[in-house]
Motif scaffolding. Structure first.
Motif, PDB file in Angstrom:
ATOM      1  N   ASN A  77     -19.856  20.163  65.804  1.00 41.02           N
ATOM      2  CA  ASN A  77     -19.268  19.252  66.614  1.00 41.02           C
ATOM      3  C   ASN A  77     -19.863  17.887  66.290  1.00 41.02           C
ATOM      4  O   ASN A  77     -19.476  16.625  66.866  1.00 41.02           O
ATOM      5  N   ILE A 109     -13.853  24.443  63.895  1.00 35.24           N
ATOM      6  CA  ILE A 109     -13.843  23.305  63.854  1.00 35.24           C
ATOM      7  C   ILE A 109     -14.504  22.561  62.753  1.00 35.24           C
ATOM      8  O   ILE A 109     -15.267  22.894  62.207  1.00 35.24           O
ATOM      9  N   VAL A 143     -26.162  18.420  68.070  1.00 34.17           N
ATOM     10  CA  VAL A 143     -24.919  18.090  68.544  1.00 34.17           C
ATOM     11  C   VAL A 143     -24.572  16.426  68.407  1.00 34.17           C
ATOM     12  O   VAL A 143     -23.545  16.080  68.084  1.00 34.17           O
ATOM     13  N   ASP A 198     -29.866  23.251  67.443  1.00 34.87           N
ATOM     14  CA  ASP A 198     -28.411  22.867  66.600  1.00 34.87           C
ATOM     15  C   ASP A 198     -28.308  21.500  67.319  1.00 34.87           C
ATOM     16  O   ASP A 198     -28.179  21.110  68.482  1.00 34.87           O
ATOM     17  N   GLN A 249     -21.511  29.220  69.686  1.00 34.02           N
ATOM     18  CA  GLN A 249     -22.700  28.800  69.487  1.00 34.02           C
ATOM     19  C   GLN A 249     -23.541  28.493  70.790  1.00 34.02           C
ATOM     20  O   GLN A 249     -23.690  27.547  71.426  1.00 34.02           O
ATOM     21  N   ASP A 288     -24.454  20.668  64.039  1.00 37.25           N
ATOM     22  CA  ASP A 288     -23.602  21.440  64.657  1.00 37.25           C
ATOM     23  C   ASP A 288     -22.151  20.887  64.156  1.00 37.25           C
ATOM     24  O   ASP A 288     -21.943  19.880  63.694  1.00 37.25           O
TER      25      ASP A 288
HETATM   26  C1  LIG Z   1     -17.803  21.970  70.162  1.00 31.95           C
HETATM   27  O1  LIG Z   1     -16.697  21.380  70.988  1.00 31.95           O
HETATM   28  C2  LIG Z   1     -15.690  22.206  71.327  1.00 31.95           C
HETATM   29  C3  LIG Z   1     -14.422  21.540  71.614  1.00 31.95           C
HETATM   30  O2  LIG Z   1     -14.692  20.329  71.647  1.00 31.95           O
HETATM   31  C4  LIG Z   1     -16.421  22.926  72.438  1.00 31.95           C
HETATM   32  O3  LIG Z   1     -15.493  23.978  73.061  1.00 31.95           O
HETATM   33  C5  LIG Z   1     -17.896  23.572  72.034  1.00 31.95           C
HETATM   34  O4  LIG Z   1     -18.284  23.998  73.279  1.00 31.95           O
HETATM   35  C6  LIG Z   1     -18.569  22.550  71.562  1.00 31.95           C
HETATM   36  N1  LIG Z   1     -19.802  23.113  70.970  1.00 31.95           N
HETATM   37  C7  LIG Z   1     -20.990  22.618  71.311  1.00 31.95           C
HETATM   38  C8  LIG Z   1     -22.217  23.522  70.681  1.00 31.95           C
HETATM   39  O5  LIG Z   1     -21.137  21.581  72.014  1.00 31.95           O
END
Ligand SMILES: *[C@@H]1O[C@H](CO)[C@@H](O)[C@H](O)[C@H]1NC(C)=O
Ligand SMILES: *[C@@H]1O[C@H](CO)[C@@H](O)[C@H](O)[C@H]1NC(C)=O
Ligand SMILES: *[C@@H]1O[C@H](CO)[C@@H](O)[C@H](O)[C@H]1NC(C)=O
Ligand SMILES: *[C@@H]1O[C@H](CO)[C@@H](O)[C@H](O)[C@H]1NC(C)=O
Ligand SMILES: *[C@@H]1O[C@H](CO)[C@@H](O)[C@H](O)[C@H]1NC(C)=O
Ligand SMILES: *[C@@H]1O[C@H](CO)[C@@H](O)[C@H](O)[C@H]1NC(C)=O
Ligand SMILES: *[C@@H]1O[C@H](CO)[C@@H](O)[C@H](O)[C@H]1NC(C)=O
Ligand SMILES: *[C@@H]1O[C@H](CO)[C@@H](O)[C@H](O)[C@H]1NC(C)=O
Length: 293
Positions: free
Chosen positions: A70, A101, A45, A43, A26, A68
């Protein structure tokens, strides 16, 4: 004027991995300014993102707007009255070997949202999602999909009137309340919960179907796996008196409704890409089903 090819590329690099969930690319480099209401990929987060986007008065129709993977906890985005689309989660179950995830969102609430203007609504395979709340949502352009969210038992959209695409609701659903729903392309409900399909069918007996060119299904069907607790609007034997077995596309559509049939034939690649998720999802569901044998 936005460059369609660029948009499609952005869609390809984010939407496909996003929904298929094979990896986490992403990347944000399609959005030079991390915070801008005119970003083409939004997106969300964390709460900082919500606080910013709540200040946007308008979004272009040709963007991706999603929660997202996350993001964790309750998602509450007030003030926004119109978004192009909302999606969260995945189009298929987590297959072994996947590095994806799991989504951490537990509830989604957009109290002021009235219209979804181009790309539909999807909440797919979100394990911890327990509620969705869109009390003023009236129009969904394209599909409305709730699929595989094992803790989501109630779907209540008290203001929803028009869905220009299909409605697919699948899960351990106990209650579905769509008291104002007037038209959909088609509607398919599959529940392993305590949903009463017959009651739901009766409550939606005057639903008007506006089938699209590429639709795989027609009418309204509801299954629970229990004999006597199913509904099929196309089957006159299970249809309550006073409905017709072949609802006309326009019989009870009043002129001046907000659905615009020709939006389904829009050829913008980015839009097609995001909005056909219902068909994509069913395709994945079939693949998973076949893989199990
Ligand atoms: C989501 O979390 C993962 C692992 O914690 C990380 O590698 C990734 O960059 C994160 N993605 C975003 C869009 O923040
Ligand atoms: C929230 O997420 C954005 C990316 O969307 C990131 O730049 C920012 O640092 C995050 N803020 C917090 C407080 O974690
Ligand atoms: C889902 O909820 C469980 C139980 O509260 C928690 O352990 C898990 O981390 C949550 N999953 C995500 C992806 O947040
Ligand atoms: C929802 O719409 C009603 C009128 O239809 C309005 O009175 C109410 O303020 C709206 N609620 C929100 C949270 O916007
Ligand atoms: C589902 O809705 C019913 C009736 O509206 C309510 O009694 C029940 O508590 C709700 N369940 C959940 C899990 O929200
Ligand atoms: C919700 O579902 C339960 C179980 O099927 C049912 O008893 C209850 O009446 C339903 N509530 C509403 C508001 O439909
Ligand atoms: C609904 O009924 C029609 C007409 O009997 C039939 O063709 C269709 O396959 C049924 N749909 C489902 C999902 O059972
Ligand atoms: C929602 O869509 C309808 C029909 O297109 C339009 O009349 C109405 O102004 C829109 N409302 C908002 C808040 O965008």
């Amino acid at each position: 004027m936005r460059n369609t090819r660029f948009l499609l590329a952005a869609g390809l690099s984010t939407a496909i991995p996003y929904v298929v969930g094979t990896s986490q690319p992403q990347s944000r480099d399609v959005s030079p300014d991390p915070y801008s209401c005119s970003n083409i990929v939004i997106d969300i987060v964390n709460q900082t993102d919500i606080d910013f986007y709540a200040s946007c008065s308008d979004f272009s129709e040709d963007i991706l707007f999603f929660i997202d993977h996350n993001f964790t906890g309750p998602f509450e985005l007030p003030k926004i009255k119109s978004v192009p689309e909302i999606s969260s989660g995945y189009l298929g179950p987590d297959l072994s070997g996947s590095d994806r995830i799991d989504d951490g969102v537990t509830s989604v609430s957009m109290p002021d949202l009235v219209n979804v203007t181009s790309g539909g609504v999807l909440f797919g395979y979100i394990k911890n999602l327990t509620s969705i709340s869109f009390p003023n949502l009236s129009l969904i352009t394209k599909d409305f999909v709730i699929f595989g969210d094992t803790q989501l038992s109630n779907v209540s959209l008290p203001s929803l009137e028009f869905v220009t695409g299909g409605v697919l609701l699948n899960g351990e659903l106990d209650n579905i309340s769509l008291p104002k729903l007037k038209s959909v392309a088609y509607m398919r409900v599959e529940s392993t919960g305590s949903l009463d399909c017959v009651a739901l069918g009766k409550s939606l007996f005057s639903l008007v179907f506006t089938p699209g060119k590429y639709d795989m299904y027609a009418g309204f069907t509801c299954w629970t796996g229990h004999a006597g607790n199913s509904y099929n609007s196309s089957d006159s034997t299970s249809t309550p008196a006073s409905t017709t077995s072949t609802p006309s596309n326009s019989a009870s559509m009043t002129s001046g409704t907000s659905t615009s049939p020709d939006s389904s034939t829009k050829t913008n690649g980015g839009i097609i890409l995001q909005v056909r998720f219902l068909e994509l999802l069913l395709c994945f569901a079939t693949m998973v089903f076949l893989a199990a044998f």
